[in-house]
Design an enzyme around this catalytic site. Structure first.
Site, mmCIF file in Angstrom:
data_model
loop_
_atom_site.group_PDB
_atom_site.id
_atom_site.type_symbol
_atom_site.label_atom_id
_atom_site.label_comp_id
_atom_site.label_asym_id
_atom_site.label_seq_id
_atom_site.Cartn_x
_atom_site.Cartn_y
_atom_site.Cartn_z
ATOM 1 N N CYS A 125 -2.967 -14.281 -18.011
ATOM 2 C CA CYS A 125 -3.495 -15.501 -18.627
ATOM 3 C C CYS A 125 -4.921 -15.340 -19.164
ATOM 4 O O CYS A 125 -5.207 -15.695 -20.319
ATOM 5 C CB CYS A 125 -3.427 -16.663 -17.640
ATOM 6 S SG CYS A 125 -3.930 -16.258 -15.958
ATOM 7 N N HIS A 133 -8.604 -22.019 -18.243
ATOM 8 C CA HIS A 133 -9.531 -20.929 -17.961
ATOM 9 C C HIS A 133 -10.658 -20.941 -18.995
ATOM 10 O O HIS A 133 -10.444 -21.293 -20.169
ATOM 11 C CB HIS A 133 -8.822 -19.575 -18.086
ATOM 12 C CG HIS A 133 -7.873 -19.255 -16.985
ATOM 13 N ND1 HIS A 133 -7.658 -20.068 -15.895
ATOM 14 C CD2 HIS A 133 -7.077 -18.159 -16.785
ATOM 15 C CE1 HIS A 133 -6.772 -19.502 -15.085
ATOM 16 N NE2 HIS A 133 -6.400 -18.337 -15.605
#
Lengths: 325, 325
Positions: free
Chosen positions: B126, B235
């Protein structure tokens, strides 16, 4: 020893009172100052009650030292009055940090700079203190000229207001941010201070400008990214320094751990571990994979304590110890 | 088009269902799989109900594609069964990402790699996806060989369990962490994955190893620090890349903003801004103060979407589009 504290009702001012006791500083007379809002309120110090006053031109007369935990604006307002009184002012604001004849001091790194003062000593930026405590020991093994740092800064950096804002957001999802420019609960904000012409923030440039002065290293180059995180009171910093030689990692860990006020930990340290105490913790020292002379490390320290109050009180202690020895 | 989804009850599996609809992928037959715990439960897709099964050796027979959102262990268990069925497996786990004959694909960057598959295509890590989406556009202005990155990773990286753990800790200060190695509420944890011999974590090395493969750049060197933060599902990454020339900042912003799936913002982006949508946002592109060829930037992307589900569905869409064109 006759001491004044300005901004005593804030997070840092309150912590200064505790640090004075912890650092065994004998105070013969104490005067405590804050804003109009706190006038007349009582504070306890060494089991004795003191009444908060609002400072005026003659408030500092007869004092030996003044600890300041106020804004740049107020610090500039009070400094002429303190100067007139002859007291030595240890200022936590950034108002005078860049001035040539004002020493900027982390006692364990450049305590002796505090002795050459003209009545005013500046306490550095919180992230700068914690980062420099972690990397200054490495100077025993070689020089460094270049640093990349990304900070994880606690909300306490904005004082009690910052802590209250995070708590308010956690307890009420409709709360609108007032202290930080964006919601901080379940978020991170890469914007602390104001933007400068080079697109860095004022907070980010402190790491380079203050680092140069504290380390006596005018060529130090630092690219910093300062980020507010939803953590209450300890800062963490992800650091990469490039040394002028290949440093043995075990040697690096040893000099860090041997440095006064710093502890190297083989296990990870988190900001929760570092909170409510004065040690700067370092962990995860490892080789930079992009440059064999580079080192990466992770450090954490309490923002209100080593990042502000206990460093300022440490400067006072350094001055008092030098006077008595 | 006959599709299977394994791990459909998890955060990424659920998101895959939404992304299939959003990316206008026509599914003629759907089979959904998860663990014993979810057997028999119903899920909705395009207003039709599907019953969750537990996969066995013949479950994939007759399917064209399988999307996987399961652990490395389960992925390794299912892959031989999927292979036998002749379906193409798009795997979100890291089990096969390093294998030479398994393409590792971010469609906007190296979509064509997906065409040269042997029935198995890996979806990258990710943080790696989000970081590469931000920096790959810069390759239009020059090459880079060196990157320093510090991540701010959401708890969703550990799936629904991670989100629940943060919520539990926020609601109950006596809650003991089970998913993360330390308390994550009001904390940050610079330890994701397991420690390797070089003292980096497995998560940190993905940025270099997967970055090399996706960018076709075997010499890329990356020093990464991966940090879990108390953020729900996006994120953020603080990145410094060193280019092989001095890049004009406005040019840099332009190529980033022109890249498919990426948006450059003059104002700051936060992980809250980036949540629940597929764009990777970049902001704060500025000159590295330690190296004139260096650039710093800040990027944010939804971990469950672009960091996992929508990238995997994007690979499927790429394959289908190539087939039809």
């Amino acid at each position: 020893m006759r001491l004044g504290i300005i901004g005593v009702s804030g997070a840092v001012g309150q912590q200064m009172l505790e640090c004075l006791v912890e650092q065994d500083i004998v105070v013969d007379e104490l005067r405590v100052f804050a804003s109009e809002k706190s006038r007349g309120k009582k504070i306890l110090f060494n089991n004795q009650e003191y009444t908060i006053q609002v400072a005026d031109e003659s408030s500092f007369d007869g004092l030996d030292y003044v600890l300041g935990a106020v804004s740049n604006e107020l610090s500039k307002k009070y400094w002429p009055w303190i100067k007139k009184s002859g007291a030595i002012y240890i200022d936590n604001s950034s108002a005078f940090r860049g001035d040539k004849d004002v020493p900027l001091v982390v006692p364990e790194i450049n305590g002796e700079d505090a002795l050459d003062n003209h009545g005013l000593i500046a306490n550095p930026n919180c992230s700068t203190i914690i980062t420099l405590m972690a990397i200054a020991p490495l100077l025993k093994l070689g020089d460094f000229n270049s640093m990349i740092a990304t900070t994880f800064q606690a909300v306490s950096g904005a004082g009690n207001k910052g802590i209250e804002e995070l708590n308010n957001e956690l307890n009420n999802c409709n709360y609108q941010p007032k202290v930080f420019p964006y919601t901080i609960a379940s978020n991170v904000i890469s914007e602390i201070g104001s933007y400068l012409d080079n697109d860095y923030t004022s907070e980010e440039m402190k790491m380079m400008n203050e680092g140069r002065k504290i380390l006596h290293h005018p060529d130090l180059r630092v690219s910093c990214t300062c980020v507010r995180v939803p953590v209450m009171r300890s800062h963490s910093i992800s650091v990469r320094v490039v040394m002028d030689r290949i440093v043995d990692l075990d040697e690096g860990k040893r000099v860090i751990n041997d440095f006064d006020g710093v502890e190297y930990r083989d296990e990870l340290v988190t900001p929760l571990d570092a909170s409510n105490q004065d040690i700067v913790y370092v962990s995860r020292l490892r080789r930079d994979l992009t440059n064999p002379n580079g080192l990466l490390l992770w450090c954490c320290g309490d923002q209100i304590r080593k990042g502000a109050a206990s460093n300022a009180v440490g400067i006072l202690k350094y001055l008092l110890d030098c006077k008595h020895n």
